[in-house]
Structures are given as structure tokens and as C-alpha cells.
Enzyme design. Sequence first.
Site, short mmCIF file in Angstrom:
data_model
loop_
_atom_site.label_atom_id
_atom_site.label_comp_id
_atom_site.label_asym_id
_atom_site.label_seq_id
_atom_site.Cartn_x
_atom_site.Cartn_y
_atom_site.Cartn_z
CG ASP A 181 4.91 8.81 -11.90
OD1 ASP A 181 4.54 8.91 -10.72
OD2 ASP A 181 4.35 9.39 -12.84
N GLY A 201 -4.12 3.57 -11.11
CA GLY A 201 -2.90 3.41 -11.90
C GLY A 201 -1.76 2.89 -11.04
#
Length: 355
Positions: free
Chosen positions: A225, A221
Amino acid sequence: MGPTLRIPTSRLGSKLTVIIMEQPVIAQAEENSITSQPLSKKAQKRAAKAARLQEQKAERRAREKEAKKRKRRERAQVGDTEPRKRRKMGGFDQTSFAAQVVIDLGFDDMMTDKEVTSLTSQLTYTYSANRRSSTPFTSLLFTSLNGRTKARLDAINDAGYKRWTNTKWWEEGYDRIWTSNSDSCSGDEGLDAQRASVVYLTADSEEELMELKEGEIYVIGGICDHNRYKNLCLDKAKTSSIRHARLPIGRYIASLTTRKVLTVNQVFEILLKWVETRDWEQAFWSVIPKRKFQRKMTNPGASPEGELVEDESREDQEDADGAEVVASSEDGEENDQDDGVSSSRSQPVLSMACQ
């Protein structure tokens, strides 16, 4: 210009006029005599050596180009169209591992501008690590390239990522891996076989990845974040009906008692190291930065245990400062020398491969 000599008109004579006109000519002659003085023997030797080296350099480059053309012609004549599994780069032989790694960039709208900058830096380190590994993956595939991530990559080194070797860049999502081949497959069975070869790496999975296999595709991924989003990649894998798994970090590193968060390039480098050593514990310890572990006493009677400490703001700045340096050297040319920037340098926090 020198001082002006004022002379009455009645006293102007041809002789005086000639003298005034000859002054600039004399000055120019003196200047020419100074500049035209012969070089010393030492200076002449230096100039001759520089000219000789320049001429030899041009000849050497011409010979190298001709040798490469000759080799390509020879391979074409014998029908050698298969990609070479072993090639020499950076002073050592490389043997490719026949598996593919996909970086899913479909999270552009979920990151801040600062996080996008960090992510693009991680992509650069990922490519650099694969290019310099003795056991690189066959290819790197970057999917869902769009938005600010694409704009940032375009701005680095005049879109240098487009010149990276053994990489592909798709604007479409990773599901194109099996949907684009669905017409050539034998119905649903072929489609299921394509899906079965894909594994999404996420720390939220209950399954552990115990080994890598050639012929499989591993998805990381591509999101920075700082651990805000939970189950993000796990839910995406379930929606796509593909397998998912986590790296067995807890099984081999018991002292990593806090969040098991890694960056894109750190996850990739762990995979690379496992391919090289077939040892997860060695792969983890060689990639996870040692400075992230800080001895801390939990209570007076307890033994010290490792705590993962993050300095996110400082590391974000390191990413921004280092991205263009690495990207400028990773232009896809096989003969480039090492740029001196470690591909395993630490990055800001990222869930393994994402949460």
C-alpha cells in the site's frame, strides 16, 4: 523451370522426345548422389557420440525414477509415514522450524493493479526464500485468496503457485485456523488455545516480538500500500482478538530513523534469518537492502545518519519484470537448481507487515 524450347510439330521425333524426358531424371540422380555422400569420419564420430549420450540420459532417468519408487516402497513397508524433518535440497541439509507463517491476502480491494502485481511478486520471493533456507518454516499458509491477486497468480507460469510444496491456499480468512477446529476442541478453552497461538505482525503494535517459538503461527499482512493505510493490520488483529507484535527493528538499528517499512518477503526473510541465527540484529542487517541507506548530513555540525531512500516506481517495475522469472523456476520440484534470482532482492515499500 528452365526456358521453354519451341519446336515445330513436324520436327518432333522420338529421339528428341526421349532426350527432353530424360533431363529431369538425370538432374534427380545427380541430386541423390550429392545427398547420399557418406559422412566424414569426424562427423560420424559426433553423430555416434550424440546418440550414445541420448541413450545414456534416458537410461539414467529411468534408473533415478526406479530408485525413487523403490525408496517409497521401502518406507511404506516399514511404516514410515511421518514427514522427514531433514531433507537435502539445493546441495545442503534442511531442518524445519515447527512454526507456521500465514500471509493474509484479505486486502485485494485496497490496492491498485500495480500494487497487486508487486504483491504477487513478493509472494513468489517469499516461497523461494523458505524453500531454499537451511531452516525453513514447516509450512506457508496463504489466506483470503481472491480477486485480482488470485487472477494474477493464475496467470503466472500457468498457475504455478498451485505446485509449490509445503504451502496451502485458502479462500477463507485466517480465522479458519481456530474456527475449523472448534468442533474438535474442548469448548471455549480449546478455542482460546488456538487463538493464543496466533500472532499478527504489525509495525503499529506496542508489543515487540523478542523471539519465535515452535508451535506458534505468525501472520504477515499481504498488502502493498506504499504506507497509505494506518493501523490496518493492528485493527484487524484486535477485531479477531488475537495477539499482535512488531519486529524489534528500532531496538537494534538506531540508524533507521525513517519509516520502518518492509515488504512481505523481507519480513519473512527476517524471520527465517532469526530462526537460523537467533540474532535479531544480524537478521535485520542481512535482509534490509544496504542500498536503501543513504548518508545524509542533517546539519553542518551533525554526524551523518542513515536515511531510508525509496525509488518506488523503479522497484515496482523490477517486481513486474522479475515475478514470472522466479515463478517459472519455483514449481515445487525438489531437484530444481537455483535460478540465479535472489530471493532477498528489494521490493517496493510495504509497512511491516502492514500499517
